[in-house]
Design a protein around this motif. Structure first.
Motif, PDB file in Angstrom:
ATOM      1  N   THR A 176       0.846  -1.207   0.000  1.00 55.44           N
ATOM      2  CA  THR A 176       0.000   0.000   0.000  1.00 55.44           C
ATOM      3  C   THR A 176       0.876   1.250   0.000  1.00 55.44           C
ATOM      4  OG1 THR A 176      -0.155  -0.099   2.414  1.00 55.44           O
ATOM      5  CG2 THR A 176      -1.953  -1.110   1.136  1.00 55.44           C
ATOM      6  N   HIS A 202       2.463   4.666  -0.776  1.00 57.97           N
ATOM      7  CA  HIS A 202       1.824   5.855  -1.331  1.00 57.97           C
ATOM      8  C   HIS A 202       2.821   6.587  -2.214  1.00 57.97           C
ATOM      9  CE1 HIS A 202      -0.275   9.987  -0.588  1.00 57.97           C
ATOM     10  NE2 HIS A 202      -0.684   9.415  -1.706  1.00 57.97           N
ATOM     11  N   ARG A 248      -2.027   4.181  -4.121  1.00 56.46           N
ATOM     12  CA  ARG A 248      -1.461   3.243  -3.148  1.00 56.46           C
ATOM     13  C   ARG A 248      -1.472   1.843  -3.756  1.00 56.46           C
ATOM     14  NH1 ARG A 248      -0.444   4.902   1.954  1.00 56.46           N
ATOM     15  NH2 ARG A 248      -1.250   6.950   2.580  1.00 56.46           N
ATOM     16  N   SER A 249      -0.318   1.246  -3.836  1.00 57.90           N
ATOM     17  CA  SER A 249      -0.195  -0.096  -4.398  1.00 57.90           C
ATOM     18  C   SER A 249       1.200  -0.618  -4.082  1.00 57.90           C
ATOM     19  CB  SER A 249      -0.437  -0.072  -5.916  1.00 57.90           C
ATOM     20  OG  SER A 249      -0.543  -1.391  -6.429  1.00 57.90           O
ATOM     21  N   ASN A 255      -2.943  -5.392  -6.113  1.00 55.75           N
ATOM     22  CA  ASN A 255      -4.142  -5.513  -5.275  1.00 55.75           C
ATOM     23  C   ASN A 255      -5.404  -5.663  -6.116  1.00 55.75           C
ATOM     24  OD1 ASN A 255      -2.843  -5.018  -2.626  1.00 55.75           O
ATOM     25  ND2 ASN A 255      -2.366  -3.031  -3.541  1.00 55.75           N
TER      26      ASN A 255
END
Length: 548
Positions: free
Chosen positions: A159, A161, A185-186, A250
């Protein structure tokens, strides 16, 4: 009552499907030129697989169906890459693949030839370590990494940023972002070689001015010394169209409406329906951007440097800042491969040529071979060579009785044959535009002319008149300007001779003719012609900027 685990799973699946259905685009970016078929390969070896893979499969299936852009087939069977199977597809989507997916050399060769000949390939996230021995991502197939454009999987939290800048805001694949950077976010991979802006058209990357790249106040091993963190790119490999984006770890990526529009555009690009510029980012200049808008491609004809090897010609083409070139059947490949660049070369030797072109950021668009045989076996041998090296157009002077057979192979392989003209003695049937038109009459549009302006002018043929005669049968051109309109006339820098070069280019633009390549064939001062060739490039660039 309390839901059972199975019911919870079913509810979660329904919820995920509903999210995807609500997010998928309703309209394709381009109307498919024919029904398209996308192979989705989601196999993993030595790794459990990303949870987003199933969501991506669903999203692409629904997206293709709803927009009418394509149908999907999902497989984990390596046998799907056999040539007889692969030819049913227009593109392959490697969906988050990790590990050595298959080691069969014949299947790997089949995939390379599929792409080089004009097929599409896209990959997301974990695909940057596909065809590596896992764990450890030990390289097992370097050419796959070259086709894809990068290797490696260094990352931080899933996640993380980051702020993202659009490196090419007006690029068609970036249209879903409306010209604006964004934050996300990833899990963002930092890739390494063969990644290079000399090879790839970077779409967007981490905005290092806005993103905190430190971890606990320190830079870590995953960071690059050049601060270049591309996250998505497009490219050509031969005639093939390839694409990669790391934003796919995700499941929620695939119910994000903006990201799904981005992936739809990418799919239509690799499938062959959404035209997109792919000249590498490092090659871009105002003039080359103008040529992209015009649909013009300037490249070196290998005959210009035929006293050098093919590899030296590739290097000189890159030195001139040009992303394109044409090949020549009687030019030696290199000191290490002292053979002619012709259909007798082995697959291993062709691989070395592909990799040499790729390292230089140069594409081979055309290829001169004086005679294409009229018998089925001989003709097939030539076209198979063209398919494996990824050319768009053969330049040749075939016998008239061979044209029916050649035309069938042109259509079957989607490769043009442009009939070249020498002088009246060397090309008694083709030296005049009318002779080429007669030869092409009633035949496929894949057959046409390769207009050699130098020979036209030496024979007293006005290139402007020839252009108006041939019109859309002019498939490619070999550009020249001469010091005088006589048989003894020799090349001079474009715009300084008697060839009315700017008028010719303006007429090409007026008629809307976009040849395979404007071939820069400078046939004078053989061993020291770079200064004059540079002036030709500058002239073409100046005219392009005027016409854009």
């Amino acid at each position: 009552m309390l839901a059972t685990p199975s019911l919870l799973g079913a509810e979660a699946e329904v919820s995920e499907r509903q999210k995807v259905e609500a997010a998928i685009p309703t309209k394709a970016f381009a109307t498919p030129r024919k029904p398209r078929k996308l192979l989705i390969f989601d196999h993993n070896v030595g790794y459990g697989g990303h949870p987003s893979s199933r969501t991506a499969n669903l999203a692409f299936e629904l997206m293709g169906r709803k927009t009418g852009a394509f149908e999907t087939v999902v497989s984990r069977d390596p046998a799907v890459f056999k040539p007889e199977s692969l030819r049913q597809f227009d593109a392959v989507f490697f969906n988050n693949n990790v590990g050595n997916l298959f080691e069969d050399a014949a299947l790997r060769q089949s995939l390379v030839e599929f792409v080089v000949a004009g097929g599409g390939m896209m990959g997301v996230h974990g695909t940057s370590v596909a065809f590596t021995r896992w764990p450890g991502a030990v390289e097992d197939w370097p050419e796959f990494g070259v086709m894809l454009g990068g290797r490696g999987a260094n990352h931080r939290a899933n996640t993380e940023h980051v702020f993202i800048k659009l490196d090419d805001p007006e690029h068609p694949l970036n249209a879903p972002f409306g010209g604006n950077g964004f934050d996300y976010r990833s899990e963002f991979f930092r890739v390494h070689e063969p990644y290079s802006r000399n090879r790839l058209r970077v779409l967007f990357s981490i905005d290092t001015a806005k993103t905190d790249l430190s971890e606990g106040g320190k830079r870590t091993k995953m960071e690059r010394a050049d601060n270049d963190y591309a996250l998505a790119w497009a490219r050509n490999y031969g005639r093939g169209r390839t694409f990669y984006c790391t934003i796919a770890h995700n499941p929620y990526v695939f119910w994000d409406p903006t990201m799904l529009r981005f992936y739809l555009a990418a799919a239509q690009f690799v499938l062959g329906d959404l035209p997109c510029p792919t000249i590498p980012s490092a090659r871009l200049t105002p003039a080359i951007r103008a040529q992209e808008k015009l649909g013009w491609r300037l490249g070196i004809e290998a005959y210009t440097f035929h006293k050098f090897t093919l590899f030296e010609t590739i290097e000189k083409t890159a030195q001139l800042g040009l992303p394109f070139m044409g090949g020549l059947s009687f030019q030696k490949v290199s000191k290490e491969i002292p053979k002619n660049f012709d259909p007798q070369l082995t697959d291993a030797e062709l691989r070395q040529i592909r990799l040499k072109l790729d390292a230089a950021g140069v594409r081979l668009l055309t290829y001169y071979i004086h005679n294409i045989p009229g018998d089925e076996a001989g003709c097939r041998r030539v076209f198979e060579f063209g398919r494996k090296i990824g050319i768009e157009t053969f330049m040749s002077e075939p016998a008239p009785e061979a044209l029916d057979t050649i035309g069938k192979f042109c259509d079957a392989y989607d490769i043009n044959v442009a009939i070249h003209n020498h002088d009246q003695k060397g090309s008694p049937l083709y030296w005049q535009p009318e002779g080429v038109l007669k030869a092409c009459e009633g035949r496929t549009k894949h057959l046409g002319a390769c207009g050699d302006l130098g020979y036209w002018m030496r024979a007293g043929i006005d290139p402007l008149k020839a252009l108006r005669t041939l019109k859309d049968r002019l498939i490619t051109v070999q550009m020249h300007d001469l010091n005088e309109l006589m048989a003894e006339g020799h090349d001079v820098p474009w715009g300084t001779g008697v060839g009315k070069t700017e008028e010719f280019l303006r007429e090409m633009h007026r008629l809307g003719i976009k040849p395979t390549m404007f071939g820069l064939e400078y046939s004078y001062n053989w061993l020291d012609s770079l200064p004059e060739i540079t002036r030709c490039v500058e002239f073409f660039n100046d005219v392009s900027l005027k016409l854009k």
